[in-house]
Each structure stands twice: as structure tokens, then as C-alpha cells.
Design a protein around this motif. Structure first.
Motif, PDB file in Angstrom:
ATOM      1  N   GLY A  42    -136.541 -17.011 -69.881  1.00 44.35           N
ATOM      2  CA  GLY A  42    -136.162 -17.680 -68.638  1.00 44.35           C
ATOM      3  C   GLY A  42    -135.482 -16.752 -67.662  1.00 44.35           C
ATOM      4  N   GLY A  43    -135.878 -15.495 -67.671  1.00 45.11           N
ATOM      5  CA  GLY A  43    -135.297 -14.532 -66.746  1.00 45.11           C
ATOM      6  C   GLY A  43    -133.956 -13.983 -67.185  1.00 45.11           C
ATOM      7  N   GLU A  44    -133.460 -14.364 -68.373  1.00 40.19           N
ATOM      8  CA  GLU A  44    -132.186 -13.878 -68.872  1.00 40.19           C
ATOM      9  C   GLU A  44    -132.381 -13.108 -70.172  1.00 40.19           C
ATOM     10  N   ILE A  45    -131.464 -12.179 -70.426  1.00 44.13           N
ATOM     11  CA  ILE A  45    -131.485 -11.431 -71.677  1.00 44.13           C
ATOM     12  C   ILE A  45    -130.638 -12.172 -72.702  1.00 44.13           C
ATOM     13  N   VAL A  82    -126.547  -8.909 -71.142  1.00 47.15           N
ATOM     14  CA  VAL A  82    -126.884  -9.921 -72.155  1.00 47.15           C
ATOM     15  C   VAL A  82    -126.057 -11.156 -71.836  1.00 47.15           C
ATOM     16  N   THR A  83    -126.727 -12.278 -71.521  1.00 49.83           N
ATOM     17  CA  THR A  83    -126.011 -13.467 -71.023  1.00 49.83           C
ATOM     18  C   THR A  83    -125.946 -14.627 -72.010  1.00 49.83           C
ATOM     19  N   GLY A  84    -126.638 -14.537 -73.147  1.00 51.88           N
ATOM     20  CA  GLY A  84    -126.596 -15.673 -74.059  1.00 51.88           C
ATOM     21  C   GLY A  84    -126.980 -15.326 -75.480  1.00 51.88           C
ATOM     22  N   ILE A  85    -126.618 -16.250 -76.398  1.00 55.25           N
ATOM     23  CA  ILE A  85    -127.027 -16.170 -77.805  1.00 55.25           C
ATOM     24  C   ILE A  85    -127.996 -17.314 -78.036  1.00 55.25           C
ATOM     25  N   PRO A 130    -119.620 -10.054 -76.148  1.00 53.85           N
ATOM     26  CA  PRO A 130    -119.155  -9.415 -74.914  1.00 53.85           C
ATOM     27  C   PRO A 130    -118.898 -10.414 -73.794  1.00 53.85           C
ATOM     28  N   ASN A 131    -118.178  -9.973 -72.780  1.00 57.96           N
ATOM     29  CA  ASN A 131    -117.823 -10.831 -71.651  1.00 57.96           C
ATOM     30  C   ASN A 131    -119.013 -11.205 -70.774  1.00 57.96           C
ATOM     31  N   SER A 132    -120.168 -10.616 -71.042  1.00 54.78           N
ATOM     32  CA  SER A 132    -121.360 -10.954 -70.257  1.00 54.78           C
ATOM     33  C   SER A 132    -122.001 -12.263 -70.716  1.00 54.78           C
ATOM     34  N   VAL A 133    -121.697 -12.694 -71.953  1.00 57.88           N
ATOM     35  CA  VAL A 133    -122.347 -13.875 -72.544  1.00 57.88           C
ATOM     36  C   VAL A 133    -121.747 -15.163 -71.987  1.00 57.88           C
ATOM     37  N   ALA A 134    -122.630 -16.068 -71.528  1.00 57.84           N
ATOM     38  CA  ALA A 134    -122.191 -17.342 -70.958  1.00 57.84           C
ATOM     39  C   ALA A 134    -122.489 -18.531 -71.861  1.00 57.84           C
TER      40      ALA A 134
END
Length: 527
Positions: A137-140, A164-167, A183-187
Motif C-alpha cells: 500500500g505504498g508503505e514499507i 519503515v512505517t509498520g509491522i 524504531p520511531n518510524s513505525v506507526a
């Protein structure tokens, strides 16, 4: 010119008087020599070379006679030793005197500037090699364990130049991992992301995370504590279900809802604090949790109900719901916020260890059987805000004292059924409800009429105070009060005689005296 004269101590010229040397038993030493000091007062021998036993250290037979350790050559190990902050080489020579790490070869702080430290210590923030990532979906997203063999997992902040924005859902489901660094990049943390990671003991969720999915940590049975960041607003269903080692949970003020079974079967969770921000809470949220102490809004009361619960502080809300603490038999203390206006039916039914309840002035309604069978409850003060009392306190078998305000307009006759009340301060309307054979002292605060059989067969009643507002006493009101010795009437003798008294109102009573403001009236004169 004269010979030195030591008659009075040192000579007049300053020459020290001779004395006998007394040499110490212990050795003094420096790096090259050893000697015995002279302990005689005023000894003029200050040069070490003139002292007893002065000689170079001799290591021919091992350590020197003075105890100085024989010197040796340091042989430093090829392998590194380390702790969390430093590394070094140990000396392998027998009898090496170097025990302080900071004196050892290569002692230095770990340096992760170029990756892992020279000693081999892994950079705790270096991303784990072999993890799987994908563009979705356009996210890593990190999607799985991949070829990684580490048990301490560090998720990369950036993958192929993008954050990297999600697990992903089920990314680490059932994996043998012990810790996760996010990491702080994960939402977002997806559904079942760490489901069944039974060896997971440590996880730090950064403030960047705004969503934790259903069953994300289901069955993480080694996880002992969790801090949910302020960025999360909802705890979804089954998130921490079966986390059997979880003892500590910090729920932030940002949380507005907690889903079904969120902490179900967290069998080590004994304390919980739920913020006032929570507006909705699902079913079985803390089912199987032996919670003993809780600080919660009223909306959460039923969710923590169990036989281990001991102390509760209700911080906010308007109503304590029906059956909220039904049969919480270990509950000893409850603090109710002054925002609460009503206590529901059977709210504290069977709380047999509850000894004291302070009902705040904000309460206007106490439900039927609300405190039924609270067998350790000894005293109740009902606030003036309450106007109706239902059958709320039946069979409180230790309740010996009651105060009911004048504001009460109606009261069920069985409100205090089975309660051994001995002293009562009540309006006239409440008389029949406290009638029992243990009753000893009553203060009636208001009212116009003592109802029929108000104190019928209260055989232990000795003293009663009646206000001058009373104008009539009904049939058999004090019938059988065989211990009654004193009636205090807050009016004159003339007013008492004017009170309308029905037949048999004082039959079978003790030989009482009516104490009026202007004198006494004996029972024999009381018509």
C-alpha cells in the motif's frame, strides 16, 4: 668549648640526646627497598638507609621477606571480556595482582561508530540482518523473521531509502524471540504481530505508534511489563490476552476505549490503573486476572470484579452499575468519587470483607440489595442527598450503627433486615426498618408520627430521644420494649401529654421515665 651535656635532654648546642632504638615489627617499603621504622619518641633517625633491616627487595624465593609480591610479566588474553558498557583483556599470568578492570589491557567503552564494537559486542541499535520487508500500500512494512537467527530483534528505521512505517499482521507470529526494538518510524503494529511469542520478555513501543492490532501480543507469556504510548487511543480486543507473566501495565490518558478480552487471563496482573479518559470498555477485559488493587473510572468497575480484589478507588463517572462488585469477597476498601450520583442494584452484594463505606453527598440513589450481605460492614452514614432507601443493607450482620438523614422520604421496611443495629440516628419514618432485639439507643431527628409497631419487641432498647415535632405515637409503638428506662422528649411536659398515643403504645415496657425540658414524667403518670 665544652663536651656535649645531655643532663636535661638535648645539648645546649642542639645535639640530640642519645636513646635506645625500638624497631617496629611490621615492615615499611617502597618500590625498591624495605625497612623497620623506629617507634621511640623523638628518634632522630629519619634516613631510611639508617633504619633496621634496610635492604633491597629480594624475590629469589618468591615474594620478598617484607611481603612485597614478586613482579611478573603480564600475559593478556587474546579474547575480549566485556560488560554492558566496557571491554578489556584479562591477564592470564598466575598470581597476577591486577584485578581492577580499568588497569587491564585494552579497557575502553564500547564504540559502535562503525557498527559492532571491536570486542565483538553487537550494536544494540543495529538492525537485525535477515528480516523481511515489503512495500504494501505504498508503505514499507516489516513482514517476517526471514533468515534472521537473532532472538533480540531490532527493526530497521529505513529500508532501501524509505522509512519503515509498520509491522505487518502476523509478522512475528510464533517466533522464538526474546526482545523487540521498534524504531520511531513505525506507526502501526498489525493484528497478531507477536502472537504466541512465548519467550518475548521485553518490548519498547515508541510514541510514533498510533495503532496496536487485535491479538498483537496474544500469548506472550514471558512478557512482564508493557507501556502503551500516549499516541495510542484504542486498545483492541485480545491484545494482551494470555500474557500470563504480565504484572505491570501503564495505560495512558490518551486511551478512550478498551476492547473485549484485552487482558483476559493475564494471571499475574494484580494491579491496574485505568485513566478517566476511557469512555467504553468491552466484556471480559480482565477476566482471569487476580487484580487486588485498582484505580478506575466507574465504567470499568464490572471488568475487574473477582474474588481477589481488595482495594478500589473509583475516580470518575456518574453511576456504579448493577452487580459491579458482586461477591468480591476480599474487597476491604472502596473510595467513591464525588462525581458518582447512583449505586446500582447489587453493586456490592456479598462483599463480605468490606468494613467501611463512605457514601459521598453526590449520591442520590442506592439500588436494591446494593450492600446486601456485606457481613463485615459495621457502620453506615447515608448522605442527605439520598431521599429513598430500598432493601439495600439486608443481612449486614456486623452493622451495629446507622445514621439516616432527615432528607429520606421513604424507606423499605426490610432495608436493614438481619442487621444487629444497636445505635441509630434516624427520622421517624425509618423507625420500623431498624427494629430488632439488639437495638439499644435511638435518636429520632424529625417527623410527626411514630408508626404502628415502630419498636415492637425491641427488648434491648434502653434509651430513646424524641423531637418535639412528634405529635402522635401509633398502636404498639413501644410494645415489649422491656429494657426501656429513658425517653427524652425535646419539649415540655405539657407538649408530651398532648402527643396523641394509641392503645397499647407502651405495653410491656420497662419502668421508664420521660425527661422533658421542664421536668420528668414517670411511666405510672404517662397517659
Amino acid at each position: 668549648y665544652a663536651e656535649h651535656d645531655f643532663t636535661n635532654g638535648n645539648c645546649v648546642c642542639g645535639k640530640a640526646a642519645p636513646h635506645a632504638h625500638v624497631w617496629s615489627q611490621s615492615w615499611e617499603s617502597d618500590e625498591t627497598h624495605h625497612w623497620h621504622d623506629c617507634t621511640a619518641d623523638g628518634c632522630a633517625v629519619t634516613d631510611n638507609s639508617q633504619k633496621d633491616g634496610y635492604a633491597e627487595h629480594d624475590f629469589t624465593n618468591g615474594n620478598c621477606v617484607c611481603g612485597k609480591a614478586a613482579p611478573h610479566t603480564h600475559v593478556w588474553s587474546q579474547s575480549w571480556e566485556s560488560d554492558e558498557t566496557h571491554h578489556w583483556h584479562n591477564c592470564t599470568a598466575d598470581g597476577c595482582a591486577v584485578t581492577e578492570n580499568l588497569q587491564k589491557d585494552g579497557y575502553a567503552e564500547h564504540d559502535f561508530t562503525n557498527g559492532n564494537c571491536v570486542c565483538g559486542k553487537k550494536d544494540p541499535f543495529a538492525p537485525t540482518e535477515g528480516l523481511k520487508y515489503a512495500v504494501i500500500g505504498g508503505e514499507i512494512l516489516v513482514t517476517g523473521i526471514g533468515t534472521a537467527t537473532d532472538t533480540d530483534i531490532v527493526i530497521a528505521t529505513v529500508y532501501k531509502g524509505s522509512p519503515v512505517t509498520g509491522i505487518k499482521d502476523r509478522a512475528f507470529k510464533g517466533c522464538d524471540i526474546t526482545s523487540i526494538t521498534i524504531p520511531n518510524s513505525v506507526a502501526s503494529i498489525g493484528d497478531e504481530a507477536f502472537y504466541g511469542c512465548s519467550n518475548l520478555t521485553s518490548i519498547t513501543i515508541p510514541d510514533s505508534v498510533t495503532s496496536i492490532g487485535d491479538e498483537a501480543f496474544y500469548g506472550c507469556s514471558s512478557l512482564t511489563s508493557i507501556t502503551i504510548p500516549d499516541s495510542v487511543t484504542k486498545i483492541y480486543s485480545f491484545v494482551f490476552n494470555n500474557c500470563s507473566s504480565l504484572t505491570r501495565v501503564i495505560i495512558p490518558d490518551s486511551i478512550t476505549s478498551i476492547g473485549d478480552d484485552a487482558f483476559n487471563n493475564c494471571s499475574s496482573l494484580t494491579s491496574i490503573t485505568i485513566p478517566d479518559s476511557v469512555e467504553s470498555i468491552g466484556s471480559f477485559v480482565f477476566n482471569g486476572c487476580p487484580i487486588e488493587t485498582a484505580t478506575i473510572p466507574a465504567i470499568a468497575c464490572s471488568s475487574i470484579r473477582n474474588s481477589e480484589l481488595k482495594t478500589v478507588v473509583i475516580t470518575s463517572g456518574e453511576r456504579i452499575d448493577e452487580d459491579a462488585f458482586y461477591n468480591c469477597s476480599s474487597l476491604t476498601s472502596i473510595t467513591i468519587s464525588d462525581s458518582i450520583t447512583s449505586i446500582g442494584r447489587q453493586a456490592f452484594y456479598g462483599c463480605s470483607s468490606l468494613t467501611n463505606v463512605i457514601i459521598p453527598e453526590s449520591i442520590t440513589s442506592i439500588g436494591i440489595l446494593a450492600f446486601f450481605k456485606c457481613s463485615s460492614l459495621t457502620c453506615i452514614i447515608i448522605p442527605r442527598s439520598v431521599t429513598n432507601i430500598h432493601s439495600s443493607f439486608g443481612y449486614c450482620s456486623s452493622l451495629t450503627s446507622i445514621t439516616i438523614p432527615d432528607s429520606v422520604e421513604s424507606i423499605d421496611s426490610s432495608a436493614f433486615n438481619g442487621c444487629p443495629i444497636e445505635t441509630a440516628t434516624i427520622p421517624a419514618i425509618a423507625c420500623s426498618s431498624i427494629r430488632n432485639s439488639e437495638l439499644k439507643t435511638v435518636v429520632i431527628t424529625s417527623g410527626e408520627r411514630l408508626s404502628e409497631s415502630a419498636f415492637y419487641n425491641c427488648s434491648s432498647l434502653t434509651n430513646i430521644i424524641i423531637p418535639d415535632s412528634i405529635t402522635s405515637i401509633s398502636w404498639q409503638a413501644f410494645y415489649g420494649c422491656s429494657s426501656l428506662t429513658s425517653i427524652t422528649f425535646n419539649g415540655t411536659k405539657e407538649q408530651w401529654k398532648a402527643v396523641e398515643k394509641d392503645d397499647m403504645w407502651n405495653n410491656e415496657t420497662g419502668n421508664y421515665v420521660v425527661h422533658c425540658s421542664d421536668g420528668d414524667i414517670a411511666k405510672s403518670e404517662d397517659k
